[in-house]
Each structure stands twice: as structure tokens, then as C-alpha cells.
Design an enzyme around this catalytic site. Structure first.
Site, PDB file in Angstrom:
ATOM      1  N   ASP A  37      11.452  -5.298  -3.658  1.00 38.60           N
ATOM      2  CA  ASP A  37      10.242  -5.531  -2.896  1.00 38.60           C
ATOM      3  C   ASP A  37      10.456  -6.663  -1.874  1.00 38.60           C
ATOM      4  N   CYS A  46      -3.710  16.246 -17.143  1.00 36.75           N
ATOM      5  CA  CYS A  46      -4.245  14.935 -17.551  1.00 36.75           C
ATOM      6  C   CYS A  46      -4.869  14.228 -16.349  1.00 36.75           C
ATOM      7  N   CYS A  56      -6.020   8.375 -16.271  1.00 35.81           N
ATOM      8  CA  CYS A  56      -5.998   7.157 -15.433  1.00 35.81           C
ATOM      9  C   CYS A  56      -7.133   7.186 -14.413  1.00 35.81           C
ATOM     10  N   CYS A  86     -10.176   4.269 -14.498  1.00 37.75           N
ATOM     11  CA  CYS A  86     -10.234   3.205 -13.479  1.00 37.75           C
ATOM     12  C   CYS A  86     -11.676   2.747 -13.298  1.00 37.75           C
ATOM     13  N   CYS A 115      -9.152  -1.412  -5.542  1.00 37.01           N
ATOM     14  CA  CYS A 115      -8.261  -1.663  -6.688  1.00 37.01           C
ATOM     15  C   CYS A 115      -8.295  -3.131  -7.117  1.00 37.01           C
ATOM     16  N   CYS A 126      -2.426   5.759 -20.162  1.00 31.31           N
ATOM     17  CA  CYS A 126      -1.482   6.847 -19.879  1.00 31.31           C
ATOM     18  C   CYS A 126      -0.744   7.259 -21.160  1.00 31.31           C
TER      19      CYS A 126
HETATM   20  C1  B12 Z   1       1.654  -2.530  -1.928  1.00 30.38           C
HETATM   21  C2  B12 Z   1       1.952  -2.558  -3.395  1.00 30.38           C
HETATM   22  C3  B12 Z   1       0.882  -2.672  -4.275  1.00 30.38           C
HETATM   23  C4  B12 Z   1      -0.553  -2.528  -3.823  1.00 30.38           C
HETATM   24  C5  B12 Z   1      -0.855  -1.035  -3.581  1.00 30.38           C
HETATM   25  C6  B12 Z   1      -0.416  -0.170  -4.791  1.00 30.38           C
HETATM   26  C7  B12 Z   1       0.001   1.237  -4.459  1.00 30.38           C
HETATM   27  N1  B12 Z   1      -0.245   2.131  -5.377  1.00 30.38           N
HETATM   28  O1  B12 Z   1       0.590   1.492  -3.434  1.00 30.38           O
HETATM   29  C8  B12 Z   1      -1.341  -3.171  -5.004  1.00 30.38           C
HETATM   30  C9  B12 Z   1      -1.542  -4.650  -4.738  1.00 30.38           C
HETATM   31  C10 B12 Z   1      -2.670  -2.533  -5.345  1.00 30.38           C
HETATM   32  C11 B12 Z   1      -0.310  -3.006  -6.125  1.00 30.38           C
HETATM   33  C12 B12 Z   1      -0.652  -2.957  -7.459  1.00 30.38           C
HETATM   34  C13 B12 Z   1       0.252  -2.784  -8.482  1.00 30.38           C
HETATM   35  N2  B12 Z   1       1.594  -2.815  -8.383  1.00 30.38           N
HETATM   36 CO1  B12 Z   1       2.509  -2.814  -6.722  1.00 30.38          CO
HETATM   37  N3  B12 Z   1       3.583  -2.618  -5.113  1.00 30.38           N
HETATM   38  C14 B12 Z   1       3.276  -2.473  -3.863  1.00 30.38           C
HETATM   39  C15 B12 Z   1       4.547  -2.287  -3.020  1.00 30.38           C
HETATM   40  C16 B12 Z   1       4.886  -3.626  -2.379  1.00 30.38           C
HETATM   41  C17 B12 Z   1       4.467  -1.213  -1.938  1.00 30.38           C
HETATM   42  C18 B12 Z   1       3.870   0.126  -2.400  1.00 30.38           C
HETATM   43  C19 B12 Z   1       3.418   0.970  -1.234  1.00 30.38           C
HETATM   44  O2  B12 Z   1       4.180   1.234  -0.309  1.00 30.38           O
HETATM   45  N4  B12 Z   1       2.148   1.347  -1.237  1.00 30.38           N
HETATM   46  C20 B12 Z   1       1.523   2.085  -0.193  1.00 30.38           C
HETATM   47  C21 B12 Z   1       1.137   3.462  -0.718  1.00 30.38           C
HETATM   48  C22 B12 Z   1       0.471   4.296   0.359  1.00 30.38           C
HETATM   49  O3  B12 Z   1       2.356   3.998  -1.101  1.00 30.38           O
HETATM   50  P1  B12 Z   1       2.609   4.916  -2.366  1.00 30.38           P
HETATM   51  O4  B12 Z   1       1.777   4.677  -3.541  1.00 30.38           O
HETATM   52  O5  B12 Z   1       4.079   4.963  -2.506  1.00 30.38           O
HETATM   53  O6  B12 Z   1       2.050   6.232  -1.674  1.00 30.38           O
HETATM   54  C23 B12 Z   1       2.212   7.455  -2.237  1.00 30.38           C
HETATM   55  C24 B12 Z   1       0.921   8.093  -2.637  1.00 30.38           C
HETATM   56  O7  B12 Z   1      -0.086   7.707  -1.777  1.00 30.38           O
HETATM   57  C25 B12 Z   1       1.326   9.516  -2.545  1.00 30.38           C
HETATM   58  N5  B12 Z   1       0.427  10.552  -2.192  1.00 30.38           N
HETATM   59  C26 B12 Z   1       0.507  11.628  -2.914  1.00 30.38           C
HETATM   60  N6  B12 Z   1      -0.300  12.530  -2.388  1.00 30.38           N
HETATM   61  C27 B12 Z   1      -0.889  12.024  -1.302  1.00 30.38           C
HETATM   62  C28 B12 Z   1      -1.788  12.596  -0.423  1.00 30.38           C
HETATM   63  C29 B12 Z   1      -2.253  11.848   0.632  1.00 30.38           C
HETATM   64  C30 B12 Z   1      -3.255  12.456   1.567  1.00 30.38           C
HETATM   65  C31 B12 Z   1      -1.793  10.554   0.808  1.00 30.38           C
HETATM   66  C32 B12 Z   1      -2.293   9.742   1.925  1.00 30.38           C
HETATM   67  C33 B12 Z   1      -0.867  10.002  -0.082  1.00 30.38           C
HETATM   68  C34 B12 Z   1      -0.425  10.760  -1.156  1.00 30.38           C
HETATM   69  O8  B12 Z   1       2.397   9.586  -1.595  1.00 30.38           O
HETATM   70  C35 B12 Z   1       2.739   8.342  -1.145  1.00 30.38           C
HETATM   71  C36 B12 Z   1       4.217   8.221  -0.947  1.00 30.38           C
HETATM   72  O9  B12 Z   1       4.943   8.472  -2.128  1.00 30.38           O
HETATM   73  C37 B12 Z   1       5.584  -1.865  -4.133  1.00 30.38           C
HETATM   74  C38 B12 Z   1       7.018  -2.336  -3.881  1.00 30.38           C
HETATM   75  C39 B12 Z   1       7.665  -1.552  -2.765  1.00 30.38           C
HETATM   76  N7  B12 Z   1       8.239  -2.229  -1.805  1.00 30.38           N
HETATM   77  O10 B12 Z   1       7.636  -0.331  -2.752  1.00 30.38           O
HETATM   78  C40 B12 Z   1       4.991  -2.504  -5.423  1.00 30.38           C
HETATM   79  C41 B12 Z   1       5.079  -1.689  -6.705  1.00 30.38           C
HETATM   80  C42 B12 Z   1       4.629  -0.283  -6.402  1.00 30.38           C
HETATM   81  N8  B12 Z   1       4.067  -2.317  -7.616  1.00 30.38           N
HETATM   82  C43 B12 Z   1       4.398  -2.345  -8.812  1.00 30.38           C
HETATM   83  C44 B12 Z   1       3.527  -2.784  -9.862  1.00 30.38           C
HETATM   84  C45 B12 Z   1       4.166  -3.086 -11.204  1.00 30.38           C
HETATM   85  C46 B12 Z   1       2.157  -2.900  -9.640  1.00 30.38           C
HETATM   86  C47 B12 Z   1       1.044  -3.082 -10.688  1.00 30.38           C
HETATM   87  C48 B12 Z   1       1.281  -2.309 -11.992  1.00 30.38           C
HETATM   88  C49 B12 Z   1       0.833  -4.592 -11.011  1.00 30.38           C
HETATM   89  C50 B12 Z   1      -0.405  -4.852 -11.872  1.00 30.38           C
HETATM   90  N9  B12 Z   1      -0.327  -4.726 -13.185  1.00 30.38           N
HETATM   91  O11 B12 Z   1      -1.447  -5.211 -11.359  1.00 30.38           O
HETATM   92  C51 B12 Z   1      -0.181  -2.548  -9.904  1.00 30.38           C
HETATM   93  C52 B12 Z   1      -0.389  -1.055 -10.147  1.00 30.38           C
HETATM   94  C53 B12 Z   1      -1.561  -0.469  -9.412  1.00 30.38           C
HETATM   95  C54 B12 Z   1      -1.374   1.034  -9.247  1.00 30.38           C
HETATM   96  N10 B12 Z   1      -2.029   1.838 -10.067  1.00 30.38           N
HETATM   97  O12 B12 Z   1      -0.595   1.432  -8.380  1.00 30.38           O
HETATM   98  C55 B12 Z   1       5.768  -1.732  -9.062  1.00 30.38           C
HETATM   99  C56 B12 Z   1       5.590  -0.334  -9.642  1.00 30.38           C
HETATM  100  C57 B12 Z   1       6.671   0.108 -10.597  1.00 30.38           C
HETATM  101  C58 B12 Z   1       6.438   1.533 -11.025  1.00 30.38           C
HETATM  102  N11 B12 Z   1       6.717   1.818 -12.290  1.00 30.38           N
HETATM  103  O13 B12 Z   1       6.040   2.387 -10.269  1.00 30.38           O
HETATM  104  C59 B12 Z   1       6.380  -1.756  -7.586  1.00 30.38           C
HETATM  105  C60 B12 Z   1       7.316  -0.602  -7.252  1.00 30.38           C
HETATM  106  C61 B12 Z   1       7.121  -3.108  -7.457  1.00 30.38           C
HETATM  107  C62 B12 Z   1       8.492  -3.096  -8.125  1.00 30.38           C
HETATM  108  N12 B12 Z   1       9.533  -3.379  -7.363  1.00 30.38           N
HETATM  109  O14 B12 Z   1       8.636  -2.827  -9.300  1.00 30.38           O
HETATM  110  N13 B12 Z   1       0.948  -2.845  -5.613  1.00 30.38           N
HETATM  111  S1  SF4 Z   2      -8.378  -0.946 -10.411  1.00 28.23           S
HETATM  112 FE1  SF4 Z   2      -6.309  -0.398  -9.638  1.00 28.23          FE
HETATM  113  S2  SF4 Z   2      -4.879  -1.014 -11.233  1.00 28.23           S
HETATM  114 FE2  SF4 Z   2      -6.953  -1.047 -12.152  1.00 28.23          FE
HETATM  115  S3  SF4 Z   2      -7.231   0.950 -13.089  1.00 28.23           S
HETATM  116 FE3  SF4 Z   2      -7.987   1.141 -11.006  1.00 28.23          FE
HETATM  117  S4  SF4 Z   2      -6.239   1.831  -9.769  1.00 28.23           S
HETATM  118 FE4  SF4 Z   2      -5.437   1.076 -11.721  1.00 28.23          FE
HETATM  119  S1  SF4 Z   3      -2.751   8.967 -17.358  1.00 29.81           S
HETATM  120 FE1  SF4 Z   3      -0.527   9.140 -16.999  1.00 29.81          FE
HETATM  121  S2  SF4 Z   3      -0.032  11.297 -17.490  1.00 29.81           S
HETATM  122 FE2  SF4 Z   3      -2.250  11.159 -17.236  1.00 29.81          FE
HETATM  123  S3  SF4 Z   3      -2.565  11.703 -15.072  1.00 29.81           S
HETATM  124 FE3  SF4 Z   3      -2.463   9.470 -15.171  1.00 29.81          FE
HETATM  125  S4  SF4 Z   3      -0.341   9.010 -14.754  1.00 29.81           S
HETATM  126 FE4  SF4 Z   3      -0.413  11.213 -15.276  1.00 29.81          FE
END
Ligand code: B12
Ligand code: SF4
Ligand code: SF4
Length: 314
Positions: free
Chosen positions: A136, A193, A196, A200, A216, A253
Site C-alpha cells: 500500500d 451468501c 456481509c 453492514c 463505511c 463471513c
Molecule cells: C482505499 C482503501 C480502503 C478504503 C476503501 C475500501 C475499499 N473496499 O476499497 C477504506 C478506508 C474504507 C478501507 C477499509 C478497509 N481496508 Co483498506 N485499503 C484501501 C486501499 C489503499 C486501496 C483499495 C482501493 O483501491 N479501493 C478502491 C475501490 C474502488 O477498489 P476495489 O475495492 O478494489 O474495487 C473493486 C470493486 O469495486 C469491484 N467491483 C466489482 N463489481 C463492480 C461494479 C461496479 C459498477 C464498480 C464500480 C466496481 C465493482 O471492482 C473493483 C476492482 O477490483 C488498499 C491497498 C491498496 N493499495 O490496494 C487497502 C486494503 C484493501 N485494505 C485492507 C484492509 C485490511 C481494510 C479493512 C479490513 C480495515 C478495517 N478493519 O477497518 C477495511 C475493510 C473495509 C471493506 N469491507 O473493504 C487490505 C485488504 C486485505 C484483503 N484481505 O483484501 C488492503 C488490501 C491493504 C493491504 N495491503 O492489506 N480501505
Molecule cells: S461499515 Fe464498512 S467495514 Fe463496516 S461492515 Fe460496512 S462495509 Fe464493512
Molecule cells: S459474507 Fe463472505 S461469503 Fe458471504 S457474501 Fe460476504 S464475502 Fe461472500
């Protein structure tokens, strides 16, 4: 010197495991076309909230070779951070800080481990090569990379889920110019499933796996700068939410049940922070707050944000 790509890949993966990574897979460094389009769309519709670093150049985040034209393969690692379940921790009533933030900051832990791995690799494979560590720390989409490397699938909670470790894994990468054998993605096992999405408390998730950061609690408590809008909760209660980060969509989950405990001591929660109750958190002075959480992800939070979270969420 190992030249055969399969043997080279085997040696790289073996060393990664020896260095303590729980998961390792290999992705190509080619653009993540679909993920890039989705990120652009997520930015357009406002789901990335105030995270300007995601909005600046979304197309580039999906193109590792735009950063490093020499990159040919990406070694994607996963490190388990799961520890004893909530119900058996001393903090029996409520875990106030989300699990990922109770130990040492994962950016530091993974970067150090990846650096060691990087330093040892030339000896193992018998030659020098170009590489770059990322946790990251670079403009990369780590989840889609890990998915392409077969580390896990993209769950509806928007996280990478591995069948053995669930989503309790941090991700990191070593970008390299090595010709390695790429892994295949694994099948998405979410099926019907939607636990999640239903759990939320703020309705931030949708069937698409798209998270709306504006709603979130993880975003609002860790990155957001202004007030936490009370309306994010709608009619639901804010009972049992964390004051930093959020684990609700992971706790429900099914793939996160009975997952192994982390072997990484640095992720073990610090007793002095795990056992704090709300009153004790409220009475922390700024110097004490800074000292207590130094080296943890909370060190990124200002004291004002910490006080705001306590006020808004308890
Ligand atoms: C920004 C960010 C956040 C943001 C946004 C989270 C998110 N889901 O994107 C916030 C601050 C909310 C956050 C929270 C958390 N984060 Co964070 N975060 C990041 C970061 C820096 C970038 C992620 C990103 O690009 N997000 C932007 C969105 C748009 O990207 P995306 O989820 O990949 O998007 C996909 C979906 O939208 C999907 N999608 C599917 N269908 C469709 C349809 C449409 C129309 C669209 C638009 C999209 C879509 O496709 C997209 C591409 O794959 C990464 C590290 C990194 N550099 O990648 C860590 C990362 C994702 N985070 C991490 C963690 C641990 C967390 C938390 C668990 C921490 C916590 N306990 O609070 C939470 C989890 C929340 C959650 N349920 O996701 C880990 C996740 C590890 C894993 N097992 O996946 C990462 C990878 C960091 C790491 N190096 O380990 N995070
Ligand atoms: S607020 Fe964000 S991290 Fe908490 S349950 Fe909802 S999506 Fe997951
Ligand atoms: S709770 Fe886990 S297994 Fe169920 S939809 Fe969410 S991510 Fe998938």
C-alpha cells in the site's frame, strides 16, 4: 543460476514461505483492465469519498508497468493477522479497535518482511534482478493483483478471501523483472451468501462487491477528516461498532470462521490497548494517546480525530 521459469517460480515461492508469508501467488504485470474501469466508475459515482489519492489517476493504479516499465511479474503475498476470537478476549463486552489495528502497523511489518525476502532472493536463484517492494505504498490496486495471482477471490465485502485464511490477510507485493510462471485465479465462492451486505450497519456494501466509502465506518473513522455524519446510521444502532476501523462485514463471513491464528507475533494485540474500556479511552491525554498507539495504524490518526470518533460512536 535457475533459468527454467517453473523451477524459478518454485524457488521464489519456497523462499516466500520460509520467510513467513502464509500465501504467495504470481501475477503478470500487465494492466488490470476490468479493475481499472471499475475503479474509474467508483470514482465517478463518488464511492471513493474524500480519498484523493484514488481519484488522482485511477487509470494508472491499474497499470503496474506505468510505474515500473521493467516489471514482468508480481509476487503477491498474504500474511494472516487473525488472532483469538472476540468472545474469548479479555475485552469481553466490545472490541473497541478493529483487529487489523491492534498490533504493529502492517505497512511496517510487511515492508520489513518483503525487504528481507527481496534481499535473500538473489542468492536463492543465483542472480541479481530488478524489484520493488509494495505494501500500500505505491499507486497499485492490490486486491485485483492478489486475485489474479490466485491468493483469493474478491468477496462481496470487497475484500480478498482465501479458502484457508478467510479475509484476515494483509496483502503485499514484490514487483520484479523475473520471468515467472503465473498462477490462475481461484473461483469466487460467495455464491448466494449476502451476510456481509446484510450485516453492514450503514448499508455501505452492494451485491457488486462495491463499497461506498461515504457510508463505511472504516473510512469514516480512519481517513475522513470532518465530522462523522450522524445520518450514516439511518435507523440502525451504533452499538458494537469500533472507534477505529470496522470488522463487521468480516466477522459475519462464513470463510472467516475457524481460521488459523496468526504466527506473526507483531500482529498480536497489545494487552494495554486491547483491555482499554471506553472511559479509559476518553481519559487519554494527547501524549498518552500518541505513546500508547505509536507504531500501530492509529498513529496515523490525529488526536482530534480520535476524540471525534469517541464522541460520535460511543
Ligand atoms: C482505499 C482503501 C480502503 C478504503 C476503501 C475500501 C475499499 N473496499 O476499497 C477504506 C478506508 C474504507 C478501507 C477499509 C478497509 N481496508 Co483498506 N485499503 C484501501 C486501499 C489503499 C486501496 C483499495 C482501493 O483501491 N479501493 C478502491 C475501490 C474502488 O477498489 P476495489 O475495492 O478494489 O474495487 C473493486 C470493486 O469495486 C469491484 N467491483 C466489482 N463489481 C463492480 C461494479 C461496479 C459498477 C464498480 C464500480 C466496481 C465493482 O471492482 C473493483 C476492482 O477490483 C488498499 C491497498 C491498496 N493499495 O490496494 C487497502 C486494503 C484493501 N485494505 C485492507 C484492509 C485490511 C481494510 C479493512 C479490513 C480495515 C478495517 N478493519 O477497518 C477495511 C475493510 C473495509 C471493506 N469491507 O473493504 C487490505 C485488504 C486485505 C484483503 N484481505 O483484501 C488492503 C488490501 C491493504 C493491504 N495491503 O492489506 N480501505
Ligand atoms: S461499515 Fe464498512 S467495514 Fe463496516 S461492515 Fe460496512 S462495509 Fe464493512
Ligand atoms: S459474507 Fe463472505 S461469503 Fe458471504 S457474501 Fe460476504 S464475502 Fe461472500
Amino acid at each position: 543460476m535457475i533459468t527454467d521459469p517453473d523451477k524459478l517460480t518454485g524457488a521464489v515461492k519456497k523462499l516466500a514461505k520460509e520467510e513467513g508469508f502464509d500465501l504467495v501467488g504470481i501475477s503478470s504485470a500487465e494492466p488490470l483492465t476490468q479493475a481499472g474501469q471499475r475503479l474509474r466508475r467508483a470514482v465517478q459515482i463518488g464511492c471513493t469519498a474524500g480519498m484523493s489519492y484514488l481519484q488522482r489517476n485511477p487509470a494508472q493504479r491499474a497499470r503496474p508497468q506505468a510505474l515500473f516499465p521493467w516489471a514482468r511479474s508480481i509476487i503477491c503475498v498474504g500474511l494472516n493477522y487473525h488472532f483469538v476470537p472476540l468472545s474469548t478476549t479479555k475485552n469481553h463486552c466490545r472490541l473497541l479497535i478493529s483487529r487489523y489495528a491492534l498490533g504493529r502497523d502492517y505497512h511496517l511489518v510487511l515492508a520489513e518482511k518483503l525487504q528481507l525476502f527481496k534481499d535473500k532472493l538473489p542468492r536463492t536463484i543465483g542472480r541479481e534482478f530488478r524489484s520493488r517492494v509494495a505494501v500500500d505504498t505505491l499507486a497499485l490496486m492490490e486486491k485485483p493483483l492478489a486475485q489474479r495471482a490466485g491468493v483469493g477471490w474478491g468477496g462481496k465485502n470487497s475484500l480478498v478471501i482465501n479458502p484457508e485464511y478467510g479475509s484476515w490477510i494483509f496483502l503485499g507485493e514484490l514487483l520484479s523483472d523475473l520471468d515467472l510462471t503465473f498462477d490462475e485465479p481461484i473461483e469466487n465462492q460467495c455464491g448466494n451468501c449476502r451476510a456481509c451486505i446484510d450485516a453492514c450497519p450503514t448499508g455501505a456494501l452492494s451485491e457488486l462487491g462495491l463499497l461506498d466509502a461515504r457510508k463505511c465506518l472504516s473510512y469514516l473513522t480512519t481517513e475522513h477528516k470532518g465530522n462523522i455524519p450522524p445520518q450514516v446510521f439511518g435507523k440502525t444502532s451504533k452499538k458494537n461498532v469500533c472507534i477505529y476501523g470496522c470488522d463487521i462485514c468480516q466477522e459475519v463471513c462464513p470463510f472467516n470462521r475457524d481460521t488459523p491464528q496468526t504466527k506473526e507475533q507483531q500482529f498480536h494485540p497489545r494487552a494495554e490497548t486491547l483491555d482499554l474500556n471506553i472511559e479509559q479511552l476518553r481519559s487519554l491525554t494527547e501524549p498518552r494517546f500518541k505513546k500508547l498507539f505509536s507504531d500501530t495504524p492509529l498513529a496515523r490518526l490525529s488526536y482530534q480525530q480520535f476524540r471525534r470518533n469517541l464522541q460520535s460512536l460511543t
